[in-house]
Design an enzyme around this catalytic site. Sequence first.
Site, PDB file in Angstrom:
ATOM      1  N   GLU A  89       1.022  -1.147  -0.033  1.00 28.44           N
ATOM      2  CA  GLU A  89       0.351  -0.095  -0.118  1.00 28.44           C
ATOM      3  C   GLU A  89       0.805   1.417  -0.038  1.00 28.44           C
ATOM      4  OE1 GLU A  89      -2.704   1.819   3.438  1.00 28.44           O
ATOM      5  OE2 GLU A  89      -3.606   0.106   3.051  1.00 28.44           O
TER       6      GLU A  89
ATOM      7  N   GLU B 241      -3.096   9.822   5.076  1.00 28.55           N
ATOM      8  CA  GLU B 241      -4.483   9.390   5.253  1.00 28.55           C
ATOM      9  C   GLU B 241      -4.480  10.884   6.287  1.00 28.55           C
ATOM     10  OE1 GLU B 241      -2.765   6.274   7.609  1.00 28.55           O
ATOM     11  OE2 GLU B 241      -3.724   4.690   6.692  1.00 28.55           O
TER      12      GLU B 241
END
Length: 200
Positions: free
Chosen positions: A124, A128
């Site tokens: 990944e 965020e």
Amino acid sequence: MYCAPFNCEAENSLSPQSCWNTAHCVDDVADFSHAESFAQIASYKGNPRAAKYVSKFEPSNARQANGQLELQLVKQADGKGFGAVVIGTRAIQYGTVTADIRSGSTSGGVVSSFIIRNDKAGDEIDFEWVGQDPATVQSNYYWRNQLDYTKMVRSPALTDTTKNYHRYQIQWTPEEIVWAVDNKPFRVVRRSETWDPAAK
């Protein structure tokens, strides 16, 4: 059962035909004022030209409105929230992904994210947003589902991400990953600095 474009397991599906071939990435722009940019997962038939992005869950809590893609967090009867996840219908192996985003809210925890992910490998690259810090965005990378939070780097100060749109970009090449906000790179991770040939 509905099969997500990239996570379908033919051996565990109703039939091998339940899974679609994974379409490869192309240069493209998703304009959410056009119908072909988004579809609910239940109506997706495996053609990436018919929908560039699809909701991952039902209820999806994602919709097109006012020329934008809106993702909602809905409070359930048990008091917990159920959010929205939208995935692209084409695979990506290196490239540049850019999105104009206004983050979700100022509640605690990660409230929004922008992710390039390989679910099968557990790799990944992401942005965020932590609700209680609307002045920055976090950049992260993980592999093999090893969530190492020590690798997180915050962006420089931004105007309130819950009230203002910012342009977020991930540039991914075989040699490096670059995170940028509003066309200003703030982090580079180079393969030469992270590669462990013994671990592969």
